[in-house]
Scaffold this active site. Structure first.
Site, PDB file in Angstrom:
ATOM      1  CB  CYS A  60      -0.923  -0.006   1.208  1.00 60.64           C
ATOM      2  SG  CYS A  60      -0.049   0.162   2.791  1.00 60.64           S
ATOM      3  CB  ALA A  63       3.848  -0.630   2.368  1.00 56.14           C
ATOM      4  NE  ARG A  94      12.317  -2.269   1.511  1.00 56.04           N
ATOM      5  CZ  ARG A  94      12.605  -2.238   0.201  1.00 56.04           C
ATOM      6  NH1 ARG A  94      11.965  -3.017  -0.642  1.00 56.04           N
ATOM      7  NH2 ARG A  94      13.518  -1.428  -0.272  1.00 56.04           N
ATOM      8  CG  HIS A 192       8.011   4.527  -3.705  1.00 53.07           C
ATOM      9  ND1 HIS A 192       7.943   3.663  -4.782  1.00 53.07           N
ATOM     10  CD2 HIS A 192       8.101   3.744  -2.609  1.00 53.07           C
ATOM     11  CE1 HIS A 192       7.988   2.421  -4.340  1.00 53.07           C
ATOM     12  NE2 HIS A 192       8.085   2.445  -3.024  1.00 53.07           N
TER      13      HIS A 192
END
Length: 539
Positions: A60, A63, A94, A192
């Site tokens: 999403c 995230a 990650r 982002h």
């Protein structure tokens, strides 16, 4: 089961055959064959909403903002404003590594959350957010705090930006907020973009100091998964480059503040930090080039382009010496392993530029790419940046703020003249360029955007690749089919895979995975003798 298809178009028909007509028509636009080098590249449908009811690999917006871009920064307290589930399940997924440095500050191991409850949803959570910021400051005394809103926050209307401004005045540190509610975009790509905007507005260029060293560069879109950034830092230092800031692997807020002191921006993950690269060029006059440190030959090519940019013969010679020394070690390992991997097959469906970058490493092992795709790409990630003027801005993209950036009246300083840039472009530096993934993959390779669970299972049944690269959501399903899966989101427990030492690590890990006998002992579902359940659809 139908007869096994023989080419990409037949396989495409097989994939969409059982879908409702409308769904099949939409999915068909996101599935196409690759092309040979120099051939016209077809248009692919991407950056559109996942069809409801389809199990997607995507993450999403939250995230992408918190988990990908700002999460790897070690001395920023990244505070999730929302229920604890959002904060916890985006925490340390990650394997972003960092060097705590002389100050010892490293907040990455902590999961910071306001832990909103039903009471906060009804009566508002701003008071709780202020208290959480105060508590984080009292306990850790960070240099900066970043706030991330999750879905409920957007629905109830908490003004996280007003809270950030108020607490910044009270505490005297940098505090900024990201309106990155999970539903805000079609995928994590929107997150982002939001993080890029906020870093640009609140952090980059907020400190003017003289950065020591020559040949100053920033590395954008590198997150130090499994220690990748450590290996890249080693190589750059060995060649003689000065790394000012990495966004955001092994990074600090102080690095971000002085990033405008660099003379060149290099972009690893094109989709996640391309916005900062564009804005820094406009505001400070720093040009950018696309690089790839995944693969030994790709790393060598990137280093040569970086050295060529600075037009310093001593740097060029030193870079060539480093490349020669490193490639000699790489060749020894390739010569040992390639006979065991030559001709084997792979598929890659991951985010960012990884499905493109990692093709280089497989090719170095003589392995064939059967198919690849991205989770959250835009058309330019597939087709190349030359298509940007033809991409229409839709309603989902308009959700994201577009910053209006102008040259900084005091700090704007073009690093190269237009004539110098044009000359370097002719030498192959390709400023602001990216070829995209489709070109050069070959007509017998399949490209799929936003692959879903059903398509994944069908492709495994048809192609039976020797290895499949994806993420944790797909890992165990794929392995139950007798096919090893390599996670490229967090590398399982491996890495680094960037640079020359990373390539050697990759060769050895892939050799073990594709040549392990245990996979032959597993029966895939289509090999079972029992009944098979099939669904029927109402159009």
């Amino acid at each position: 089961m139908s007869t096994k298809p023989t080419n990409v178009e037949e396989i495409k028909k097989e994939l969409i055959a059982k879908m409702p007509t409308k769904v099949a028509r939409k999915r068909a636009k996101s599935i196409l064959p690759g092309t040979e080098v120099g051939e016209p590249i077809p248009e692919i449908q991407s950056n559109v909403r996942t069809i409801p009811g389809i199990i997607t690999q995507r993450g999403c917006t939250y995230a992408g903002c918190k988990g990908v871009v700002l999460g790897p920064s070690r001395d920023i307290v990244n505070l999730t404003h929302g229920p604890i589930g959002c904060g916890f399940y985006s925490w340390l997924t990650r394997r972003n590594q960092t060097d705590a440095g002389p100050d010892g500050e490293n907040f990455i191991p902590y999961a910071f959350s306001t832990d909103m409850t039903e009471h906060d949803i009804v009566f508002g959570g701003e008071k709780k957010l202020r208290a959480a910021i105060q508590e984080a400051y009292d306990n850790f005394h960070p240099k900066a705090i970043s706030i991330f809103s999750t879905c409920p926050v957007g629905l109830i209307g908490d003004d996280i930006h007003a809270v950030a401004r108020t607490m910044q005045e009270e505490l005297g540190i940098t505090i900024f907020a990201n309106s990155c509610e999970g539903y805000k975009g079609v995928s994590q790509s929107a997150g982002h973009h939001i993080a890029n905007n906020q870093i640009m507005k609140h952090v980059i260029g907020t400190k003017d100091v003289e950065v020591e060293g020559k040949f100053k560069v920033n590395m954008l879109g590198e997150y130090n998964i499994g220690g990748d950034a450590f290996e890249i830092e080693r190589i750059l230092e060995k060649c003689g480059f000065t790394l000012v800031a990495t966004f955001s692997g092994n990074s600090t807020v102080e690095d971000f503040r002085i990033a405008h002191a660099a003379d060149l921006n290099t972009v690893m993950c094109h989709r996640s930090l391309n916005y900062v690269a564009e804005m820094m060029e406009t505001k400070y006059g720093i040009p950018w080039i696309k690089v790839n440190f995944i693969g030994a030959e790709a790393s060598a090519k990137s280093l040569r382009r970086m050295a060529a940019y600075f037009e310093d013969q001593e740097l060029i010679d030193r870079t060539e010496a480093v490349i020669a020394e490193e490639l000699e070690k790489v060749k020894t390992v390739v010569d040992e392993i390639k006979p065991r991997t030559d001709g084997k097959t792979a598929m890659l469906f991951v985010g960012g530029s990884r499905a493109h970058h990692y093709q280089e490493l497989f090719k170095e092992l003589g392995m064939k790419i059967l198919g690849a795709g991205y989770e959250f790409a835009h058309r330019d990630d597939y087709e190349g940046r030359h298509v940007l003027p033809t991409i229409k801005i839709d309603a989902d993209s308009r959700n994201i703020e577009e910053l209006e950036i102008h040259p900084d009246p005091e700090r704007f300083k073009p690093r190269k003249t237009e004539a110098e840039l044009a000359k370097l472009n002719e030498q192959g530096l390709d400023f602001k360029g990216y070829e995209g993934m489709i070109g050069g993959m070959g007509k017998d390779a399949m490209v799929i955007d936003d692959i879903n669970h059903y398509e994944t299972e069908k492709l495994l049944e048809i192609y039976k690749p020797d290895i499949f690269c994806a993420g944790i959501k797909e890992k165990y399903i794929v392995q139950k089919m007798g096919i090893p899966l390599k996670q490229l989101h967090n590398y399982d427990m491996g890495g680094p895979y960037a640079g020359f030492n990373g390539a050697i690590n990759w060769y050895r890990d892939i050799d073990r995975m594709v040549n392990t006998k245990v996979w032959n002992l597993i029966k895939a579902p289509w090999q079972a003798d029992g009944p098979e359940l099939e669904a029927t659809y109402v159009a």
